[in-house]
Design a protein around this motif. Sequence first.
Motif, PDB file in Angstrom:
ATOM      1  N   HIS A 188       0.836  -1.205   0.000  1.00  0.00           N
ATOM      2  CA  HIS A 188       0.000   0.000   0.000  1.00  0.00           C
ATOM      3  C   HIS A 188       0.872   1.257   0.000  1.00  0.00           C
ATOM      4  CE1 HIS A 188      -2.927   2.997   1.258  1.00  0.00           C
ATOM      5  NE2 HIS A 188      -3.837   2.156   0.799  1.00  0.00           N
ATOM      6  N   PRO A 189       0.473   2.267  -0.793  1.00  0.00           N
ATOM      7  CA  PRO A 189       1.316   3.469  -0.883  1.00  0.00           C
ATOM      8  C   PRO A 189       1.566   4.180   0.456  1.00  0.00           C
ATOM      9  CG  PRO A 189      -0.715   3.704  -2.207  1.00  0.00           C
ATOM     10  CD  PRO A 189      -0.644   2.292  -1.746  1.00  0.00           C
ATOM     11  N   LEU A 190       0.699   3.985   1.450  1.00  0.00           N
ATOM     12  CA  LEU A 190       0.919   4.640   2.750  1.00  0.00           C
ATOM     13  C   LEU A 190       2.025   3.966   3.568  1.00  0.00           C
ATOM     14  CD1 LEU A 190      -2.714   5.343   4.053  1.00  0.00           C
ATOM     15  CD2 LEU A 190      -0.951   7.075   3.684  1.00  0.00           C
ATOM     16  N   THR A 191       2.309   2.708   3.254  1.00  0.00           N
ATOM     17  CA  THR A 191       3.282   1.946   4.058  1.00  0.00           C
ATOM     18  C   THR A 191       4.700   2.395   3.727  1.00  0.00           C
ATOM     19  OG1 THR A 191       1.755   0.100   4.083  1.00  0.00           O
ATOM     20  CG2 THR A 191       4.027  -0.372   4.688  1.00  0.00           C
ATOM     21  N   LEU A 192       5.363   2.875   4.753  1.00  0.00           N
ATOM     22  CA  LEU A 192       6.629   3.571   4.548  1.00  0.00           C
ATOM     23  C   LEU A 192       7.782   2.848   5.248  1.00  0.00           C
ATOM     24  CD1 LEU A 192       6.988   6.488   3.234  1.00  0.00           C
ATOM     25  CD2 LEU A 192       7.241   7.317   5.573  1.00  0.00           C
ATOM     26  N   MET A 193       8.947   2.849   4.614  1.00  0.00           N
ATOM     27  CA  MET A 193      10.181   2.492   5.313  1.00  0.00           C
ATOM     28  C   MET A 193      10.808   3.822   5.695  1.00  0.00           C
ATOM     29  SD  MET A 193      10.373  -0.730   5.540  1.00  0.00           S
ATOM     30  CE  MET A 193      12.043  -1.154   6.019  1.00  0.00           C
ATOM     31  N   ALA A 194      10.899   4.094   7.005  1.00  0.00           N
ATOM     32  CA  ALA A 194      11.368   5.415   7.442  1.00  0.00           C
ATOM     33  C   ALA A 194      12.850   5.380   7.783  1.00  0.00           C
ATOM     34  CB  ALA A 194      10.561   5.876   8.645  1.00  0.00           C
ATOM     35  N   THR A 195      13.548   6.415   7.336  1.00  0.00           N
ATOM     36  CA  THR A 195      14.971   6.567   7.637  1.00  0.00           C
ATOM     37  C   THR A 195      15.230   7.857   8.409  1.00  0.00           C
ATOM     38  OG1 THR A 195      15.237   7.681   5.519  1.00  0.00           O
ATOM     39  CG2 THR A 195      15.689   5.316   5.562  1.00  0.00           C
ATOM     40  N   GLY A 196      14.182   8.686   8.517  1.00  0.00           N
ATOM     41  CA  GLY A 196      14.378   9.961   9.190  1.00  0.00           C
ATOM     42  C   GLY A 196      13.124  10.451   9.868  1.00  0.00           C
ATOM     43  N   LEU A 197      13.307  11.467  10.706  1.00  0.00           N
ATOM     44  CA  LEU A 197      12.201  12.048  11.467  1.00  0.00           C
ATOM     45  C   LEU A 197      12.560  13.503  11.793  1.00  0.00           C
ATOM     46  CD1 LEU A 197       9.509  11.313  12.939  1.00  0.00           C
ATOM     47  CD2 LEU A 197      10.877  10.580  14.882  1.00  0.00           C
ATOM     48  N   TYR A 198      11.619  14.386  11.631  1.00  0.00           N
ATOM     49  CA  TYR A 198      11.851  15.817  11.894  1.00  0.00           C
ATOM     50  C   TYR A 198      13.063  16.337  11.124  1.00  0.00           C
ATOM     51  CZ  TYR A 198       8.452  15.543  15.688  1.00  0.00           C
ATOM     52  OH  TYR A 198       7.324  15.360  16.420  1.00  0.00           O
ATOM     53  N   GLY A 199      13.170  15.955   9.881  1.00  0.00           N
ATOM     54  CA  GLY A 199      14.218  16.517   9.029  1.00  0.00           C
ATOM     55  C   GLY A 199      15.585  15.899   9.217  1.00  0.00           C
ATOM     56  N   LYS A 200      15.710  14.972  10.161  1.00  0.00           N
ATOM     57  CA  LYS A 200      17.028  14.377  10.420  1.00  0.00           C
ATOM     58  C   LYS A 200      16.947  12.865  10.297  1.00  0.00           C
ATOM     59  CE  LYS A 200      18.173  17.839  13.880  1.00  0.00           C
ATOM     60  NZ  LYS A 200      17.825  18.005  15.287  1.00  0.00           N
ATOM     61  N   GLU A 201      18.134  12.241  10.292  1.00  0.00           N
ATOM     62  CA  GLU A 201      18.176  10.776  10.370  1.00  0.00           C
ATOM     63  C   GLU A 201      17.407  10.318  11.591  1.00  0.00           C
ATOM     64  OE1 GLU A 201      22.095   9.396  10.948  1.00  0.00           O
ATOM     65  OE2 GLU A 201      22.724   9.818   8.922  1.00  0.00           O
ATOM     66  N   LEU A 202      16.879   9.112  11.537  1.00  0.00           N
ATOM     67  CA  LEU A 202      16.202   8.547  12.699  1.00  0.00           C
ATOM     68  C   LEU A 202      17.159   8.510  13.883  1.00  0.00           C
ATOM     69  CD1 LEU A 202      14.238   5.336  11.645  1.00  0.00           C
ATOM     70  CD2 LEU A 202      13.291   7.490  12.464  1.00  0.00           C
ATOM     71  N   GLU A 203      16.668   8.909  15.041  1.00  0.00           N
ATOM     72  CA  GLU A 203      17.444   8.686  16.261  1.00  0.00           C
ATOM     73  C   GLU A 203      17.312   7.201  16.610  1.00  0.00           C
ATOM     74  OE1 GLU A 203      19.200  10.857  17.965  1.00  0.00           O
ATOM     75  OE2 GLU A 203      18.570  12.740  17.026  1.00  0.00           O
ATOM     76  N   ASN A 204      18.310   6.688  17.325  1.00  0.00           N
ATOM     77  CA  ASN A 204      18.269   5.259  17.660  1.00  0.00           C
ATOM     78  C   ASN A 204      16.990   4.870  18.393  1.00  0.00           C
ATOM     79  OD1 ASN A 204      20.724   5.070  16.466  1.00  0.00           O
ATOM     80  ND2 ASN A 204      21.860   4.530  18.318  1.00  0.00           N
ATOM     81  N   GLN A 205      16.532   5.743  19.319  1.00  0.00           N
ATOM     82  CA  GLN A 205      15.343   5.381  20.102  1.00  0.00           C
ATOM     83  C   GLN A 205      14.081   5.320  19.240  1.00  0.00           C
ATOM     84  OE1 GLN A 205      17.218   8.111  20.551  1.00  0.00           O
ATOM     85  NE2 GLN A 205      16.040   9.878  21.265  1.00  0.00           N
ATOM     86  N   ASN A 206      14.124   5.914  18.057  1.00  0.00           N
ATOM     87  CA  ASN A 206      12.977   5.858  17.160  1.00  0.00           C
ATOM     88  C   ASN A 206      13.087   4.734  16.139  1.00  0.00           C
ATOM     89  OD1 ASN A 206      13.227   9.253  17.598  1.00  0.00           O
ATOM     90  ND2 ASN A 206      11.276   8.248  18.010  1.00  0.00           N
ATOM     91  N   GLY A 207      14.140   3.914  16.254  1.00  0.00           N
ATOM     92  CA  GLY A 207      14.229   2.738  15.391  1.00  0.00           C
ATOM     93  C   GLY A 207      15.251   2.840  14.283  1.00  0.00           C
ATOM     94  N   ALA A 208      16.323   3.583  14.526  1.00  0.00           N
ATOM     95  CA  ALA A 208      17.369   3.751  13.522  1.00  0.00           C
ATOM     96  C   ALA A 208      17.992   2.408  13.160  1.00  0.00           C
ATOM     97  CB  ALA A 208      18.456   4.690  14.065  1.00  0.00           C
TER      98      ALA A 208
END
Lengths: 302, 196
Positions: A188-208
């Motif tokens: 589904h087009p909504l399903t995302l693989m996320a690499t960042g959050l708030y303009g930056k790379e994912l922080e480790n606590q968010n699942g980096a």
Amino acid sequence: MKYSLKDFDVTDEKLFLNRRQFIRAGVAAGLSLSAFPTLAALNFSANPNYQPNLKLTDSEHALNYNNFYELGTDKSDPPRYAHLLKTDNWKVRVEGLCAKPQIFDMDDLLKIEQEERVYRFRCVEGWSMVVPWIGFPLSKLLNKVQPDSSAKYVEFISILDRENLPGQKFNVLNWPYREGLRMDEAMHPLTLMATGLYGKELENQNGAPIRLVVPWKYGFKSAKSIVTIRLTDKMPTSSWMESAPSEYGFYSNVNPNVPHPRWSQAKERPLGSFFKKKTLIFNGYADDVAGLYKGMDLKQYY
Amino acid sequence: MSVSIRIVIFSFICALPAGYLVQSLLTGNLGANPAETLIHFTGDWTIYFLLLTLSISPIQALLKPKWPIPMHLIRRIFGLSAMAYAILHLSSYFTFDMVFDIQATIEDIYERPFILLGFVAFILLIPLTITSTQGWQRRLKKRWQQLHKLVYPITLFGIIHYIMLVKADLLLPLLYLSIFGLLMLAREAIKLKHRR
């Protein structure tokens, strides 16, 4: 839905270029790239189709209030122990029922066009947030391995590192963390693989460095720090299904009408606020995803 | 220092966690989910004070310490503190989770066993609070002892209420349960010793 360019986008672009130059200099000096894991800035553009008119949650909350049991069960554990999650030389293996199983490193994955999308996020515990993810649709990754027609489900497996991750020293869950989606949900087009959050790379606590985001499902479906994606013909058993089958089903779609056995799901508390607001069916994405579950009894398939 | 001043100081110390909570509330330091922080913090301290109340007799039997104020007063202040934190716990739940909706609260108690158990524990605390004075102790005589044994099921219910709430992180509630178990064992051991 209009999107206005934010300050951090501009800054990030500049930083990105500067960092590139710095990295090149580093390479020239004979230093390995992996010595600068945090220098790989994200190059992304906001996708105007996914910039709803919602007030973003304060980034402080999204970065400091996390469920990531690999780092501890208390909400304050993940940011406290984030440094123990080793993300250098990260690889994601995509395997199973497909023509071209492959192992991708982060460089490969960051070559896929990165876009920013503002999504609602609803935790099964009854809190919620609105955050700008950066990433790419999972379908783009799955298409690269050419799934067989026999592939009906996708299983996601998160990092297993008992030596370093404090939460994995206890069998709070049957590690590693596993989650799953039906093939059509995954594509589904909504399903995302996320690499960042708030303009930056994912922080480790968010699942980096890379995680799943399925905005119409409860947050725990969106597996963090993924190392394996497996195409299968059998419905995967997720870690939470294994831990408490009566409480956590395979689908786990956000649904105010189906209470969790121990609490109502009718309302949610946006992070930072004292009072609750009404939860929307499919977390507000019913127009996009309700069709996936046509004719299904959502009480039975919770 | 006179005993009454010590009692005031002791009561003040028991109120410090609540003071810290109010200070955090006023300075906006309750975190991302402030209502949950309020509810959990007050629930935790209810259990701590119940366990402290239960620990006085075993400590007396084992260590025979010189208490700064009479032992029964320490126990009473701990018990009343437990009730005070339970009231804060229940009222923050009623305010922020139920938004003063009495019907929704009744439904919640009816539908969710862990809410029911917490609620029963609270109800059982009420007679103990009312009869905590020396006047009631005199009037009830032997019955007072029997009545105040309710603190055992109250504490147990409180801990089970917590166990039923958590998802998979059972570490803390099981720690409280083992402390409770140890305190109960200590009581039995002391009883046996006295019988000999």
